[in-house]
Design a protein around this motif. Structure first.
Motif, PDB file in Angstrom:
ATOM      1  N   GLU A 144      50.238   5.223  59.994  1.00  0.00           N
ATOM      2  CA  GLU A 144      51.348   6.099  59.365  1.00  0.00           C
ATOM      3  C   GLU A 144      51.890   4.801  58.152  1.00  0.00           C
ATOM      4  N   THR A 145      52.105   3.751  58.666  1.00  0.00           N
ATOM      5  CA  THR A 145      52.743   2.843  57.886  1.00  0.00           C
ATOM      6  C   THR A 145      52.071   2.391  56.403  1.00  0.00           C
ATOM      7  N   GLU A 146      50.527   2.564  56.763  1.00  0.00           N
ATOM      8  CA  GLU A 146      49.657   2.301  55.408  1.00  0.00           C
ATOM      9  C   GLU A 146      49.823   3.253  54.947  1.00  0.00           C
ATOM     10  N   ALA A 147      49.933   4.626  55.379  1.00  0.00           N
ATOM     11  CA  ALA A 147      49.998   5.754  54.380  1.00  0.00           C
ATOM     12  C   ALA A 147      51.397   5.891  53.616  1.00  0.00           C
ATOM     13  N   ILE A 148      52.329   5.501  54.317  1.00  0.00           N
ATOM     14  CA  ILE A 148      53.767   5.376  53.626  1.00  0.00           C
ATOM     15  C   ILE A 148      53.561   4.606  52.467  1.00  0.00           C
ATOM     16  N   HIS A 149      53.291   3.177  52.752  1.00  0.00           N
ATOM     17  CA  HIS A 149      53.046   2.397  51.601  1.00  0.00           C
ATOM     18  C   HIS A 149      52.123   2.950  50.543  1.00  0.00           C
ATOM     19  N   ILE A 150      51.149   3.524  50.679  1.00  0.00           N
ATOM     20  CA  ILE A 150      50.341   4.059  49.512  1.00  0.00           C
ATOM     21  C   ILE A 150      51.129   5.306  48.865  1.00  0.00           C
ATOM     22  N   MET A 151      51.890   6.089  49.539  1.00  0.00           N
ATOM     23  CA  MET A 151      52.816   7.069  48.934  1.00  0.00           C
ATOM     24  C   MET A 151      53.832   6.702  48.040  1.00  0.00           C
ATOM     25  N   ARG A 152      54.384   5.396  48.531  1.00  0.00           N
ATOM     26  CA  ARG A 152      55.578   4.698  47.720  1.00  0.00           C
ATOM     27  C   ARG A 152      54.965   4.057  46.536  1.00  0.00           C
ATOM     28  N   GLU A 153      53.503   3.543  46.642  1.00  0.00           N
ATOM     29  CA  GLU A 153      53.091   2.874  45.720  1.00  0.00           C
ATOM     30  C   GLU A 153      52.698   3.913  44.556  1.00  0.00           C
ATOM     31  N   VAL A 154      52.295   5.114  44.866  1.00  0.00           N
ATOM     32  CA  VAL A 154      52.206   6.261  43.902  1.00  0.00           C
ATOM     33  C   VAL A 154      53.489   6.621  43.110  1.00  0.00           C
ATOM     34  N   ALA A 155      54.537   6.451  44.024  1.00  0.00           N
ATOM     35  CA  ALA A 155      55.811   6.968  43.227  1.00  0.00           C
ATOM     36  C   ALA A 155      56.434   5.844  42.397  1.00  0.00           C
ATOM     37  N   GLY A 156      55.821   4.564  42.618  1.00  0.00           N
ATOM     38  CA  GLY A 156      56.521   3.049  41.850  1.00  0.00           C
ATOM     39  C   GLY A 156      55.388   3.069  40.789  1.00  0.00           C
ATOM     40  N   GLU A 157      54.035   3.784  40.675  1.00  0.00           N
ATOM     41  CA  GLU A 157      53.537   3.138  39.555  1.00  0.00           C
ATOM     42  C   GLU A 157      52.994   4.354  38.661  1.00  0.00           C
ATOM     43  N   PHE A 158      53.428   5.532  38.982  1.00  0.00           N
ATOM     44  CA  PHE A 158      52.730   6.658  38.087  1.00  0.00           C
ATOM     45  C   PHE A 158      54.094   7.398  37.749  1.00  0.00           C
ATOM     46  N   GLU A 159      53.903   7.886  36.355  1.00  0.00           N
ATOM     47  CA  GLU A 159      54.983   8.695  35.688  1.00  0.00           C
ATOM     48  C   GLU A 159      55.088  10.025  36.365  1.00  0.00           C
ATOM     49  N   ARG A 160      54.175  10.719  36.528  1.00  0.00           N
ATOM     50  CA  ARG A 160      53.822  12.222  36.931  1.00  0.00           C
ATOM     51  C   ARG A 160      52.890  12.823  37.853  1.00  0.00           C
ATOM     52  N   PRO A 161      53.338  12.164  39.180  1.00  0.00           N
ATOM     53  CA  PRO A 161      52.369  12.464  40.068  1.00  0.00           C
ATOM     54  C   PRO A 161      52.420  13.728  40.769  1.00  0.00           C
ATOM     55  N   ALA A 162      51.638  14.198  41.360  1.00  0.00           N
ATOM     56  CA  ALA A 162      51.588  15.633  42.326  1.00  0.00           C
ATOM     57  C   ALA A 162      51.089  15.278  43.654  1.00  0.00           C
ATOM     58  N   LEU A 163      51.239  16.067  44.277  1.00  0.00           N
ATOM     59  CA  LEU A 163      50.770  16.116  45.824  1.00  0.00           C
ATOM     60  C   LEU A 163      50.048  17.561  46.153  1.00  0.00           C
ATOM     61  N   LEU A 164      48.482  17.291  46.432  1.00  0.00           N
ATOM     62  CA  LEU A 164      48.052  18.470  46.557  1.00  0.00           C
ATOM     63  C   LEU A 164      48.191  18.885  47.983  1.00  0.00           C
ATOM     64  N   PHE A 165      48.735  20.250  48.052  1.00  0.00           N
ATOM     65  CA  PHE A 165      49.190  21.068  49.269  1.00  0.00           C
ATOM     66  C   PHE A 165      48.483  22.176  49.479  1.00  0.00           C
ATOM     67  N   SER A 166      47.818  22.193  50.379  1.00  0.00           N
ATOM     68  CA  SER A 166      47.197  23.479  50.599  1.00  0.00           C
ATOM     69  C   SER A 166      47.441  24.256  51.846  1.00  0.00           C
ATOM     70  N   GLY A 167      48.136  23.572  52.569  1.00  0.00           N
ATOM     71  CA  GLY A 167      48.657  24.320  53.965  1.00  0.00           C
ATOM     72  C   GLY A 167      47.757  24.007  55.098  1.00  0.00           C
ATOM     73  N   GLY A 168      46.833  23.293  54.774  1.00  0.00           N
ATOM     74  CA  GLY A 168      45.451  22.783  56.053  1.00  0.00           C
ATOM     75  C   GLY A 168      46.300  21.774  56.680  1.00  0.00           C
ATOM     76  N   LYS A 169      45.450  21.248  57.670  1.00  0.00           N
ATOM     77  CA  LYS A 169      46.115  20.424  58.657  1.00  0.00           C
ATOM     78  C   LYS A 169      46.377  18.824  57.980  1.00  0.00           C
ATOM     79  N   ASP A 170      45.269  18.585  57.160  1.00  0.00           N
ATOM     80  CA  ASP A 170      45.522  17.292  56.558  1.00  0.00           C
ATOM     81  C   ASP A 170      46.622  17.068  55.430  1.00  0.00           C
ATOM     82  N   SER A 171      46.720  18.176  54.854  1.00  0.00           N
ATOM     83  CA  SER A 171      47.919  17.991  53.792  1.00  0.00           C
ATOM     84  C   SER A 171      49.350  18.351  54.536  1.00  0.00           C
TER      85      SER A 171
END
Lengths: 444, 300
Positions: free
Chosen positions: B13-40
């Motif tokens: 969990e902490t590894e994944a949160i770190h990566i999510m925040r790196e995305v928010a910090g490093e990219f200007e226009r990110p998106a999150l792919l959400f299908s409704g499946g268990k992984d997303s």
């Protein structure tokens, strides 16, 4: 049935061991991983079916365990591993993440990638050839990256008649150069990955060997906390400011989100916010699951502070004990990963924690000679897969620790401007000066 | 020391949160792919953990093949609304109508056609980064992918030329037109995902749990009978008690016979499972390198 099934009635495994495998081409790395998965019953029927299918088509009917990990078509065609492949399995005692890293000379960068976060490295040696330059190189890299545990898997013992003398000879070859490297825990295991001897099950061919099998060792090796719990460090990743909070109490919320890279933080504790160097107090440790009184490395948290200080991504929040160093002049060991060599004078981006700055390389101090493990002074350049010590000048000061003290606040990558290629992995030497207070603040 | 210990899910969990925040910090226009499946679904909870009390700093994006299970889309829309997230849906149907995606003669599967649809959406919104829920344990080509997976201006993955990833330092720098795919749960296994769903008490679409459904036996698996999968003359339709283990399109997702009605049942079932999750996906069985080829072409 996979072994994990045995764990279904008991609580989930309590920890994760990350390890990587390294060896040269044909040392049998992929076969070893295949064997580990196969014998620990971690493979599923469809994976075994797929193996049998490709055995019928290309393997003359014989199952090739290497096909389990050599996933890409190009690899199967050339019979090599071209990139780091990650594998996962669990036993009732532990969960494992394997980074299968290739051994050819030109792919050292992949080994560094696979090994940088590992608790343990397995160095494969072909019992017929013994220690070669690759074995030295991989061991040196594991030592440089400060991987806490090492296993030397002396493979293909069946091809040397299970000779204890040969095993001891190779072990002696290692012990000749190990003292020059800083590695504390090394284990030698004689095995045949192809036949499964001493991988999961103890071999009947090695009555002279009294140690554990490879899996037995992986399950029980004591992973002393890899994480540094001395000296609080929080590199700020993201400033958390709700835009239009419906909750009135959040109107003035200003939190600093990040993953703790060292130490422990408590509510009410004094901290320093760099680069401003101003001392403030932790008002709240905010998490999605509610506020907590304390948090530790490597947890991800959001800190709310007493004072309104200029803090943004790339800032570092630091505890008052075990202070870090700070400087624009840096010295570091680097592993060069790009075909275009490192040249003094060239500018790069350096990413350290969440902070990216421009640097220029002022000097190449030396280059590690992997054949002798001695350093050659002042080389003209560092080429791909070279390891050496360099000096850098940064456009802004870095707040950092020596890599030996903290892997997270002592490491960096270099990025080439223009192509954006990651060209080097760097490990900072201990800081020459530790930050000091001036009139109560720690201005850098 | 023992009180300063994270179990494996907390580590992931902490590894994944770190990566999510790196995305928010490093990219200007990110998106999150959400299908409704268990992984997303796990990705969304991780995004909440990374960014609350703020709003999610990225919209949700879904490529609708037109062959989705209706239960999945219903869940997707409801969950996005609960979160107050902006959901962008782009359909393969639309992409075909606009000539962006061109079905081959007789091509029924929408698998390949997702690729141009996704790439067109990336271009339309000028996304520089898409977070996806792919996991390395799913498939052999996935096992070779980085957390930050660089894509050239054609959306292509070049497995031989990936950026080295060292420690937790991710290089997110891009030139114009280039793109990053980021996979925060790369290190999670199917078991980890379900254990996390259980620990976090997350809702999942009903089709993951046991239900009655008419099925036909085809290609060694039970396919759900529906308008797109009508039974053939010689096929016997059987009403079975089934669930889906992985959700792909309704025409290629095999159902497994299962009595599992709770997350706990599913965890017990996976622990005893003898085939992998992707074993029930016909799209990956078509050739040994099916996933490798799709990823090189721009598949997420």
């Amino acid at each position: 049935m996979p072994l994990t099934a045995l764990a279904s009635a008991t609580p989930v495994p309590v920890d994760i061991l990350r390890f990587n495998t390294c060896g040269s081409v044909d040392d049998g790395k992929s076969t070893l991983i295949g064997r580990l998965l196969y014998d620990s019953k971690s493979l599923m029927e469809d994976q075994i079916e797929a193996l049998e299918r490709s055995a019928d088509i290309t393997g003359g009917g014989q199952i090739n365990l290497a096909n389990l990990t050599d996933g890409l078509r190009a690899e199967r065609e050339q019979g090599i591993t071209i990139d780091v492949a990650y594998r996962y399995f669990a036993t009732p005692r532990r969960k494992f993440i394997i980074a299968d890293t290739p051994g050819h000379v030109q792919y050292t960068r992949n080994m560094v990638t696979g090994a940088s976060s590992a608790n343990l490295s397995i160095i494969l040696v072909d019992a017929r050839t013994g220690v070669i330059e690759q074995s030295r190189r991989h061991t040196a890299i594991a030592a440089l990256l400060r991987i806490p545990h090492l296993v030397v898997a002396i493979n293909k013992m069946d091809l040397v008649g299970w000779s204890e003398a040969r095993f001891l000879e190779i072990r002696a070859q290692f012990e000749e150069f190990l003292p020059r490297l800083d590695i504390k825990d090394v284990k030698f295991i004689p095995m045949s990955a192809l036949n499964g001897d001493n991988v999961v099950d103890a071999s009947v061919h090695t009555p002279w060997y009294v140690g554990p099998t490879l899996l037995g060792h992986l399950e029980t090796v004591h992973i002393a906390s890899d994480w540094n719990l001395n000296g609080f460090r929080l590199p700020v990743q993201w400033v958390n400011r709700p835009n239009n909070p419906t909750d009135a109490s959040l109107h003035d919320f200003r939190g600093f989100s990040g993953q703790i890279a060292g130490g422990i933080v408590r509510t009410g504790q004094k901290i320093i916010a760099f680069p401003a160097g101003i001392v403030t107090t932790v008002k709240q440790i905010w998490t999605y699951d509610g506020p907590v009184e304390e948090a530790f490395c490597p947890q991800s948290v959001t800190l709310v502070l007493e004072h309104d200080i200029d803090i943004s991504r790339g800032s570092m929040l630091v505890g008052l004990d075990h202070l870090p160093g700070s400087n624009t002049e840096l010295q570091a060991e680097v592993c060069w990963m790009h075909a275009r060599p490192l040249q003094p004078g060239k500018r790069y981006f350096l990413k350290h924690t969440t902070h990216t700055v421009q640097v220029s390389v002022t000097e190449i101090v030396n280059k590690l000679n992997l054949a002798t493990l001695e350093s050659d002074p002042a080389p003209a350049e560092l080429g791909v897969n070279d390891i050496g010590e360099i000096r850098l000048r940064a456009a802004k000061p870095l707040v950092f620790d020596g890599y030996a003290i903290n892997r997270l606040t002592g490491s960096f990558i270099l990025i080439e401007q223009g192509t954006n290629a990651t060209v080097a992995a760097g490990m900072l030497c201990p800081p020459r000066e530790i930050v000091k207070p001036e009139n109560g603040d720690y201005v850098i | 020391m023992s009180s300063y210990h994270l179990d494996h899910l907390q580590h992931l969990e902490t590894e994944a949160i770190h990566i999510m925040r790196e995305v928010a910090g490093e990219f200007e226009r990110p998106a999150l792919l959400f299908s409704g499946g268990k992984d997303s679904i796990c990705l969304l909870r991780l995004a909440e953990k990374a960014f609350r009390p703020s709003d999610l700093p990225m919209p949700l994006l879904n490529v609708d093949t037109g062959h989705h299970f209706p239960e999945l889309n219903e869940f997707r829309d409801r969950r996005a609304q609960q979160l107050g997230g902006k959901l962008i849906v782009r359909t393969v149907e639309d992409a075909i109508a606009k000539g962006i995606a061109q079905p081959a003669p007789g091509e029924i599967s929408r698998n390949r056609l997702q690729i141009p649809t996704l790439l067109a959406a990336i271009e339309e919104f000028r996304f520089d980064c898409c977070i996806g829920g792919a996991r390395r344990d799913e498939e052999k080509a996935r096992a070779k992918e980085r957390f930050f997976s660089f894509r050239d201006s054609f959306g292509q993955w070049d497995p031989k030329n990936q950026r080295p990833e060292i420690w937790n330092l991710y290089n997110g720098r891009l030139n114009p037109g280039e793109n990053m795919r980021v996979f925060p749960i790369s290190n999670w296994t199917e078991m980890d995902v379900w254990e996390y769903i259980q620990r976090e008490n997350l809702e999942v679409p009903s089709i993951y749990f046991s239900h009655k459904r008419p099925c036909v036996r085809r290609g060694g698996q039970w396919l759900p009978v529906n308008a797109l999968v009508p039974p053939k003359a010689h096929e016997e339709v059987r009403e079975l008690v089934v669930r889906v283990r992985t959700i792909g399109d309704i025409i290629s997702t095999g159902c497994v016979e299962s009595p599992a009605t709770t997350t706990g049942d599913i965890i017990a079932e996976i622990a005893a499972a003898r085939v992998t999750e992707r074993g029930s996906r016909a799209d990956d069985k078509s050739s040994e390198a099916a996933m490798e080829d799709r990823k090189k072409a721009g598949y997420f």
